[in-house]
Design a protein around this motif. Structure first.
Motif, PDB file in Angstrom:
ATOM      1  N   ARG A 185       8.151   1.679   3.558  1.00 28.50           N
ATOM      2  CA  ARG A 185       9.079   1.580   2.431  1.00 28.50           C
ATOM      3  C   ARG A 185       9.859   0.274   2.552  1.00 28.50           C
ATOM      4  O   ARG A 185      10.396  -0.018   3.618  1.00 28.50           O
ATOM      5  CB  ARG A 185      10.082   2.732   2.468  1.00 28.50           C
ATOM      6  CG  ARG A 185       9.459   4.088   2.264  1.00 28.50           C
ATOM      7  CD  ARG A 185       9.508   4.452   0.785  1.00 28.50           C
ATOM      8  NE  ARG A 185       8.916   5.763   0.582  1.00 28.50           N
ATOM      9  CZ  ARG A 185       9.641   6.875   0.489  1.00 28.50           C
ATOM     10  NH1 ARG A 185      10.936   6.831   0.586  1.00 28.50           N
ATOM     11  NH2 ARG A 185       9.052   8.022   0.295  1.00 28.50           N
ATOM     12  N   LEU A 201      -3.411   3.991  -4.168  1.00 31.02           N
ATOM     13  CA  LEU A 201      -4.868   3.837  -4.224  1.00 31.02           C
ATOM     14  C   LEU A 201      -5.392   4.335  -5.566  1.00 31.02           C
ATOM     15  O   LEU A 201      -6.248   3.712  -6.187  1.00 31.02           O
ATOM     16  CB  LEU A 201      -5.529   4.603  -3.085  1.00 31.02           C
ATOM     17  CG  LEU A 201      -5.264   4.087  -1.666  1.00 31.02           C
ATOM     18  CD1 LEU A 201      -5.826   5.041  -0.625  1.00 31.02           C
ATOM     19  CD2 LEU A 201      -5.858   2.702  -1.468  1.00 31.02           C
ATOM     20  N   VAL A 234       6.608   0.733  -5.745  1.00 30.54           N
ATOM     21  CA  VAL A 234       7.515   1.095  -4.660  1.00 30.54           C
ATOM     22  C   VAL A 234       7.930   2.551  -4.823  1.00 30.54           C
ATOM     23  O   VAL A 234       8.243   2.997  -5.925  1.00 30.54           O
ATOM     24  CB  VAL A 234       8.755   0.180  -4.657  1.00 30.54           C
ATOM     25  CG1 VAL A 234       9.813   0.708  -3.704  1.00 30.54           C
ATOM     26  CG2 VAL A 234       8.355  -1.219  -4.256  1.00 30.54           C
ATOM     27  N   LEU A 244       2.542   2.283   2.814  1.00 29.10           N
ATOM     28  CA  LEU A 244       2.648   2.799   4.174  1.00 29.10           C
ATOM     29  C   LEU A 244       4.063   2.606   4.712  1.00 29.10           C
ATOM     30  O   LEU A 244       4.553   3.374   5.514  1.00 29.10           O
ATOM     31  CB  LEU A 244       1.668   2.074   5.103  1.00 29.10           C
ATOM     32  CG  LEU A 244       0.214   2.501   5.045  1.00 29.10           C
ATOM     33  CD1 LEU A 244      -0.660   1.495   5.766  1.00 29.10           C
ATOM     34  CD2 LEU A 244       0.039   3.877   5.657  1.00 29.10           C
ATOM     35  N   TYR A 264     -12.494  11.672  -0.944  1.00 26.45           N
ATOM     36  CA  TYR A 264     -13.184  12.899  -0.529  1.00 26.45           C
ATOM     37  C   TYR A 264     -12.778  14.111  -1.353  1.00 26.45           C
ATOM     38  O   TYR A 264     -13.517  15.078  -1.437  1.00 26.45           O
ATOM     39  CB  TYR A 264     -12.897  13.155   0.952  1.00 26.45           C
ATOM     40  CG  TYR A 264     -11.444  13.484   1.206  1.00 26.45           C
ATOM     41  CD1 TYR A 264     -11.041  14.810   1.271  1.00 26.45           C
ATOM     42  CD2 TYR A 264     -10.482  12.486   1.340  1.00 26.45           C
ATOM     43  CE1 TYR A 264      -9.702  15.118   1.470  1.00 26.45           C
ATOM     44  CE2 TYR A 264      -9.161  12.789   1.534  1.00 26.45           C
ATOM     45  CZ  TYR A 264      -8.772  14.105   1.601  1.00 26.45           C
ATOM     46  OH  TYR A 264      -7.464  14.418   1.780  1.00 26.45           O
ATOM     47  N   ASP A 265     -11.576  14.068  -1.928  1.00 21.32           N
ATOM     48  CA  ASP A 265     -11.115  15.262  -2.640  1.00 21.32           C
ATOM     49  C   ASP A 265     -11.258  15.130  -4.154  1.00 21.32           C
ATOM     50  O   ASP A 265     -10.659  15.873  -4.910  1.00 21.32           O
ATOM     51  CB  ASP A 265      -9.662  15.576  -2.264  1.00 21.32           C
ATOM     52  CG  ASP A 265      -8.739  14.383  -2.473  1.00 21.32           C
ATOM     53  OD1 ASP A 265      -9.259  13.282  -2.751  1.00 21.32           O
ATOM     54  OD2 ASP A 265      -7.520  14.551  -2.341  1.00 21.32           O
ATOM     55  N   VAL A 308       0.773   6.454  -0.479  1.00 23.03           N
ATOM     56  CA  VAL A 308      -0.447   5.673  -0.335  1.00 23.03           C
ATOM     57  C   VAL A 308      -1.509   6.183  -1.303  1.00 23.03           C
ATOM     58  O   VAL A 308      -2.201   5.411  -1.967  1.00 23.03           O
ATOM     59  CB  VAL A 308      -0.966   5.756   1.120  1.00 23.03           C
ATOM     60  CG1 VAL A 308      -2.290   5.025   1.248  1.00 23.03           C
ATOM     61  CG2 VAL A 308       0.059   5.187   2.078  1.00 23.03           C
ATOM     62  N   LYS A 309      -1.613   7.500  -1.386  1.00 20.74           N
ATOM     63  CA  LYS A 309      -2.627   8.098  -2.251  1.00 20.74           C
ATOM     64  C   LYS A 309      -2.406   7.655  -3.697  1.00 20.74           C
ATOM     65  O   LYS A 309      -3.339   7.258  -4.383  1.00 20.74           O
ATOM     66  CB  LYS A 309      -2.571   9.625  -2.124  1.00 20.74           C
ATOM     67  CG  LYS A 309      -3.658  10.339  -2.864  1.00 20.74           C
ATOM     68  CD  LYS A 309      -3.780  11.782  -2.410  1.00 20.74           C
ATOM     69  CE  LYS A 309      -4.991  11.980  -1.552  1.00 20.74           C
ATOM     70  NZ  LYS A 309      -5.148  13.256  -0.948  1.00 20.74           N
ATOM     71  N   ILE A 344     -16.305   7.865   1.825  1.00 22.55           N
ATOM     72  CA  ILE A 344     -15.502   8.664   0.881  1.00 22.55           C
ATOM     73  C   ILE A 344     -14.110   8.943   1.440  1.00 22.55           C
ATOM     74  O   ILE A 344     -13.403   9.832   0.967  1.00 22.55           O
ATOM     75  CB  ILE A 344     -16.189  10.012   0.534  1.00 22.55           C
ATOM     76  CG1 ILE A 344     -16.426  10.844   1.799  1.00 22.55           C
ATOM     77  CG2 ILE A 344     -17.472   9.795  -0.228  1.00 22.55           C
ATOM     78  CD1 ILE A 344     -16.622  12.318   1.517  1.00 22.55           C
ATOM     79  N   LEU A 345     -13.716   8.168   2.420  1.00 30.46           N
ATOM     80  CA  LEU A 345     -12.476   8.470   3.143  1.00 30.46           C
ATOM     81  C   LEU A 345     -11.271   8.595   2.216  1.00 30.46           C
ATOM     82  O   LEU A 345     -10.369   9.379   2.470  1.00 30.46           O
ATOM     83  CB  LEU A 345     -12.220   7.380   4.192  1.00 30.46           C
ATOM     84  CG  LEU A 345     -11.442   7.793   5.442  1.00 30.46           C
ATOM     85  CD1 LEU A 345     -12.089   8.967   6.145  1.00 30.46           C
ATOM     86  CD2 LEU A 345     -11.340   6.611   6.393  1.00 30.46           C
ATOM     87  N   ASP A 346     -11.245   7.821   1.127  1.00 30.53           N
ATOM     88  CA  ASP A 346     -10.084   7.935   0.235  1.00 30.53           C
ATOM     89  C   ASP A 346     -10.440   8.617  -1.086  1.00 30.53           C
ATOM     90  O   ASP A 346      -9.630   8.663  -1.995  1.00 30.53           O
ATOM     91  CB  ASP A 346      -9.438   6.559  -0.009  1.00 30.53           C
ATOM     92  CG  ASP A 346     -10.444   5.535  -0.485  1.00 30.53           C
ATOM     93  OD1 ASP A 346     -11.613   5.912  -0.717  1.00 30.53           O
ATOM     94  OD2 ASP A 346     -10.078   4.356  -0.625  1.00 30.53           O
ATOM     95  N   TYR A 354      -8.038  -1.582  -0.961  1.00 31.39           N
ATOM     96  CA  TYR A 354      -7.332  -2.114   0.199  1.00 31.39           C
ATOM     97  C   TYR A 354      -8.286  -2.316   1.371  1.00 31.39           C
ATOM     98  O   TYR A 354      -8.898  -1.370   1.846  1.00 31.39           O
ATOM     99  CB  TYR A 354      -6.213  -1.153   0.592  1.00 31.39           C
ATOM    100  CG  TYR A 354      -5.401  -1.582   1.800  1.00 31.39           C
ATOM    101  CD1 TYR A 354      -4.586  -2.706   1.740  1.00 31.39           C
ATOM    102  CD2 TYR A 354      -5.453  -0.866   2.988  1.00 31.39           C
ATOM    103  CE1 TYR A 354      -3.839  -3.103   2.838  1.00 31.39           C
ATOM    104  CE2 TYR A 354      -4.705  -1.246   4.099  1.00 31.39           C
ATOM    105  CZ  TYR A 354      -3.898  -2.370   4.017  1.00 31.39           C
ATOM    106  OH  TYR A 354      -3.163  -2.762   5.098  1.00 31.39           O
ATOM    107  N   LEU A 392       0.819  -1.211   0.000  1.00 28.71           N
ATOM    108  CA  LEU A 392       0.000   0.000   0.000  1.00 28.71           C
ATOM    109  C   LEU A 392       0.856   1.266   0.000  1.00 28.71           C
ATOM    110  O   LEU A 392       0.372   2.340  -0.333  1.00 28.71           O
ATOM    111  CB  LEU A 392      -0.927  -0.003   1.226  1.00 28.71           C
ATOM    112  CG  LEU A 392      -1.977   1.097   1.230  1.00 28.71           C
ATOM    113  CD1 LEU A 392      -2.999   0.854   0.126  1.00 28.71           C
ATOM    114  CD2 LEU A 392      -2.661   1.207   2.562  1.00 28.71           C
TER     115      LEU A 392
END
Lengths: 528, 414
Positions: free
Chosen positions: A306, A328, A320, A304, A359-360, A324-325, A355-357, A334, A302
């Protein structure tokens, strides 16, 4: 010792956690208490162990009414409890932990270590536990820690032993050993109350099965009752136990992990040279006992964490080094292993969590401004599609049951076009009905051609869902096998035994559950 | 494999930050204290005023005297106590809201305008702190941020000479920048190294206090021909206009504070930025998993909080005081913490709490002057409010309220 619970009722506010429950445990009996999460099993046992005062009802030991003010009373009356989360002090030795709270003392209050050690050794030898009294708890594997808990209870002369979800943390082989121990204890006259939601284990080991649903006893049945019947008693309707799916039609490989190594801040190799491929339209499961690097692996995919070295590619793109954004946005759905910590903001409404991921992004936001109307209407649709049972999408996520919370996470992650679905412990802590739903959605995602990567510690889930299985042990993939591999082989691999050796060992020694499996297979063949 | 090996620098930067977001019991408690329900706030004020009454009685000589023969004539004690408390609180009211004894209407409502004036920096700084609380940052640095806002805004105000309108605008922007820069130091340190914002902001408060004292010792900040630590008067063009004419100190900063409250409401409830603030505050793990940058959010939050506190400083120096002195921030930055807590970190609540604290400040002087009740009683009341807000279970047990957490829990299970 004969233990009887008579009409136990326990309320929390308006919630009736236990509703007039009757339970009789005969001497030397293994009595399984079967029920879903939240059915009231733990509450009942906490009443029995003196943690809670029942609002009504009585506890009888050898037909005499007893009244426990706390665990101390219960212990004195011969009731021992092994909690799901062990109550051990990691930096103390086995002997110190066992005598904790009632230390044998010599002159001037000095703890008589020799006596404590002898006590542990005596019990350990009697049941063949192979526990070194001087070992530190933190150095022991989980299965051994559990045996220490059992020794602790027995050292206080427990005649009724309560085991709360004892197999949740064990490998299949450790489970098998536990079952053997339970039988031994039974021989020696100890009664056991075995709390679980796993049907297979119950049928393998119990003498009597009491099923609890929504705080009330549904019935007490013999272990010959079929799994299907037990499940429908537990849930209150007939359920599909296995995962219904067609054979996979894998396309080309689209997700690849190559030589991935993750070394954490403490210098431990959490993921060690892991390599695997997932093809479109297949479910690839990573099985393993909790804590063998699966968490680090998924967090690294994901973005989070490295990785120290290695590469992760999705449709040829390197993941790699991306945030995270970005991962996704690249089309990774996930489902985190711990939904309450990583999957949801419990103080947010269902609509906000959906809409947590995103929202924008359009259509939920225009520039800096959120569009509450769109957010809400989309949430209503999602909730309907994923059968999220909630009064309103404005309700806080914290008011939902575990199953509905998980559906919110799935609805969020699966409602955008995916190029990879990564689900970790997708059904942990869910009731049978929700498990069925979640599995169906995952298979449906596979069937539209998405590569699916499942990480699970539940062997049943892995066997039911996966098209291919990799077993992870101490950060490495110890072997990749097909979905028809026998559970005993997988179980041995989860304990670190390489595939070929595992096949040989499994053939030589079948576990209790493995035997049950074979029995089911034969009987279903006969049915056919 | 090129491009795969992570650079060790960034890896090191990430680790401490990851630790700081672990939601411990402390963070849980902070969330409860900063975002509890409004009823607790109201009851905390009521209980604090009641306890304040006990102190007023204890400090009053007549009550003390009557207490010596309490059992002989309990009526005396009761009436003395009632007299002392009602006098003190009515003086407080008259000093803060409406003066019945005044000759003219203008004089009668003057206390209310004073209350409003006093509330301006409290509301500005309180709004900034409220944003921080909701994002999980316990920013104690409003005091320093107010001072920096006052320094920047004040310097632009007295040293530059620009056309009307533009001058005020630039002074306000300067004040926002000053506060934002000061607060961002804590934000960046937290994001980059995990340094705890409480410690950093407290230190920055002290640095700001000595910074303004030092600046006021320089020629550039002193009145021409004076060596006193006081700046020249603010240029007329940079002053916040008075709202009710020269008889009152109330200035346009009050309206700006109300606009800022609406702005903060929009930011927190209707914008994507506020969404991330709230998500990071409520569950940084889930926020990070959903792709939000927790570190960047910390910097944003501190920047905005500092800008608001800076405006509070500007309101003091460009509106109320019209000069820059070392005491420009008074104790507004610390009182603002209570204001934000009492306001439950909500914009409307913060405005109301700011007005209440403005009233206590304005009325406290009148109470002391008229009835001889020590002004410290006001301080005690303010402190009790903090104490009671920090202990919701105590307030609940005083007023026999049910525990909402438990009610929610059983609701969820059922």
């Amino acid at each position: 010792m004969r233990l009887e619970l008579r009409g136990i009722t326990k309320r929390f506010g308006s919630l009736v956690a236990n509703d007039a429950i009757d339970l009789v445990v005969e001497p030397g009996e293994i009595h399984a208490l079967l029920g879903e999460n939240g059915a009231g099993k733990s509450t009942l046992m906490n009443v029995l162990y003196g943690f809670y005062d029942p609002d009504a009802g009585q506890i009888l030991i050898d037909d005499k009414v007893v009244d426990f003010d706390g665990p101390g009373d219960a212990m004195a009356a011969g009731i021992g409890m092994v909690h799901q989360h062990f109550m051990l002090i990691p930096v103390f030795t086995v002997a110190e932990n066992v005598v904790l709270g009632h230390e044998p003392t010599g002159v001037a209050g000095v703890i008589d270590v020799a006596k404590a050690r002898a006590q542990v050794k005596e019990i350990s030898d009697r049941f063949g536990f192979h526990i070194d009294p001087d070992a530190l708890i933190e150095d022991l594997p989980v299965g051994a820690q559990q045996r220490v808990e059992i020794i602790k209870a027995l050292s206080r002369r427990a005649e009724v032993l309560i085991l709360d979800e004892p197999t949740a943390v064990l490998t299949p082989q450790e489970t098998d050993e536990l079952i053997a121990i339970m039988r031994q204890l039974k021989e020696a006259g100890t009664s056991i109350v075995f709390i679980t939601h796993k049907l297979r284990e119950v049928r393998a080991v119990a003498d009597q099965i009491t099923v609890i649903r929504r705080g009330a006893v549904v019935g007490t049945v013999a272990p010959t009752t079929s799994e299907r019947e037990l499940a429908s008693m537990m849930v209150g309707r007939s359920v599909e136990l296995g995962v219904v799916k067609d054979a996979a039609t894998p396309g080309e490989v689209s997700f690849s992990v190559r030589d991935l190594t993750v070394i954490d801040a403490a210098g431990v190799r959490q993921v060690d040279g892991v390599t695997f491929d997932v093809a479109r339209g297949e479910i690839f499961a990573i099985a393993g006992v909790q804590g063998n690097g699966q968490t680090e692996l998924t967090e690294t995919i994901l973005g989070l964490t490295r990785p120290t070295s290695g590469s992760i590619t999705l449709d040829g793109e390197e993941l790699v080094g991306r945030s995270v954004k970005e991962v996704l946005r690249a089309g990774v759905g996930y489902v985190p292993e711990d939904r309450s910590t990583d999957g949801l903001v419990s103080a947010f409404s269902v609509a906000e969590n959906l809409i947590l991921d995103r929202y924008d992004q359009e259509p939920f936001a225009r520039g800096l401004a959120l569009d509450p109307v769109r957010v809400r209407s989309s949430a209503v649709e999602r909730a309907q599609e994923f059968d999220v049972r909630t009064g309103s999408v404005d309700d806080l996520a914290s008011t939902l049951s575990g199953g509905n919370q998980q559906k919110v996470v799935l609805a969020r992650e699966m409602s955008r076009p995916l190029r990879l679905l990564l689900a970790s412990q997708p059904t942990r802590g869910l009731d049978v009905g929700s498990i069925e739903f979640v599995h169906r959605r995952i298979v449906a995602e596979r069937d539209v051609g998405t590569p699916v990567l499942i990480v699970s510690t539940e062997l049943d889930e892995v066997l039911g869902l996966a098209d291919r299985i990799a077993v992870m042990y101490r950060g490495r993939i110890i072997g990749t096998v097909d979905a028809h591999t026998h559970r005993d082989v997988l179980g041995l691999m989860m304990a670190g035994v390489p595939h070929d050796e595992a096949v040989a060992q499994a053939a030589a020694h079948q576990t209790v559950l493995g035997q049950a499996d074979r029995a089911v297979e034969t009987s279903s063949e006969e049915d056919a | 494999m090129p491009g795969v090996t992570p650079d060790p620098q960034s890896a090191r930067l990430e680790d401490p930050a990851a630790e700081t977001v672990a939601p411990g019991r402390g963070a849980q408690l902070l969330r409860e204290i900063t975002t509890g329900n409004a009823m607790i706030s109201v009851l905390a004020v009521v209980a604090a005023l009641f306890l304040g009454a006990v102190l007023i009685g204890a400090a009053d000589p007549k009550v003390q005297n009557a207490a010596t023969y309490l059992f002989a004539r309990p009526g005396d004690f009761g009436s003395a106590l009632w007299g002392a408390v009602s006098n003190a609180y009515s003086a407080l009211f008259q000093g803060a809201v409406y003066d019945f004894d005044a000759q003219t209407f203008a004089r009668a409502i003057r206390p209310l305008t004073e209350t409003m004036t006093m509330s301006v920096p409290l509301i500005f700084a309180g709004l900034g702190l409220a944003i921080g609380f909701r994002a999980g940052l316990f920013n104690i640095g409003a005091q320093g941020q107010i001072i920096l806002g006052a320094i920047f805004g004040g310097y632009i105000g007295f040293a530059w000479h620009l056309p009307i309108g533009l001058h005020l605008l630039l002074a306000l922007i300067g004040a926002m920048l000053g506060g934002a820069i000061w607060a961002s130091i804590a934000g960046v340190l937290k994001a980059r190294t995990g340094a705890h914002e409480v410690i950093v902001t407290i230190m920055l408060n002290n640095i700001a206090l000595y910074l303004v004292a030092y600046l006021l010792s320089l020629k550039a900040f002193q009145r021409p021909g004076s060596v006193n630590p006081i700046s020249p008067f603010i240029d007329k063009n940079a002053e916040l206009p008075l709202l009710l004419g020269s008889g009152f100190r109330l200035h346009a900063g009050f309206l700006l504070a109300l606009v800022a409250a609406v702005g903060v409401w929009w930011l927190m409830s209707r914008s994507t930025l506020g969404f991330t603030f709230r998500a990071v505050g409520a569950n940084p793990h889930a926020a990070r998993t959903a792709g939000m940058s927790v570190e960047r959010t910390y910097i944003w939050v501190m920047g905005i909080a500092g800008a608001l506190a800076g405006l509070g400083g500007a309101a003091q120096v460009l509106g109320t005081e019209r000069v820059l002195t070392g005491g420009v921030a008074a104790s507004f930055g610390f009182d603002a913490i209570t204001v934000a807590l009492l306001g439950r970190s909500k914009p409307l609540g913060t405005v109301l709490a700011g007005l209440l604290f403005g009233a206590l400040r304005a009325g406290g002087f009148a109470m002391q002057a008229r009835t001889g009740t020590p002004i410290d009683v006001v301080l005690v009341v303010q402190s009790l409010i903090v104490l009671l807000i920090a202990a919701p279970p105590l307030v609940r047990s005083i007023f026999r309220l049910p525990d909402p957490a438990r009610a929610a829990l059983t609701g969820a299970r059922a």
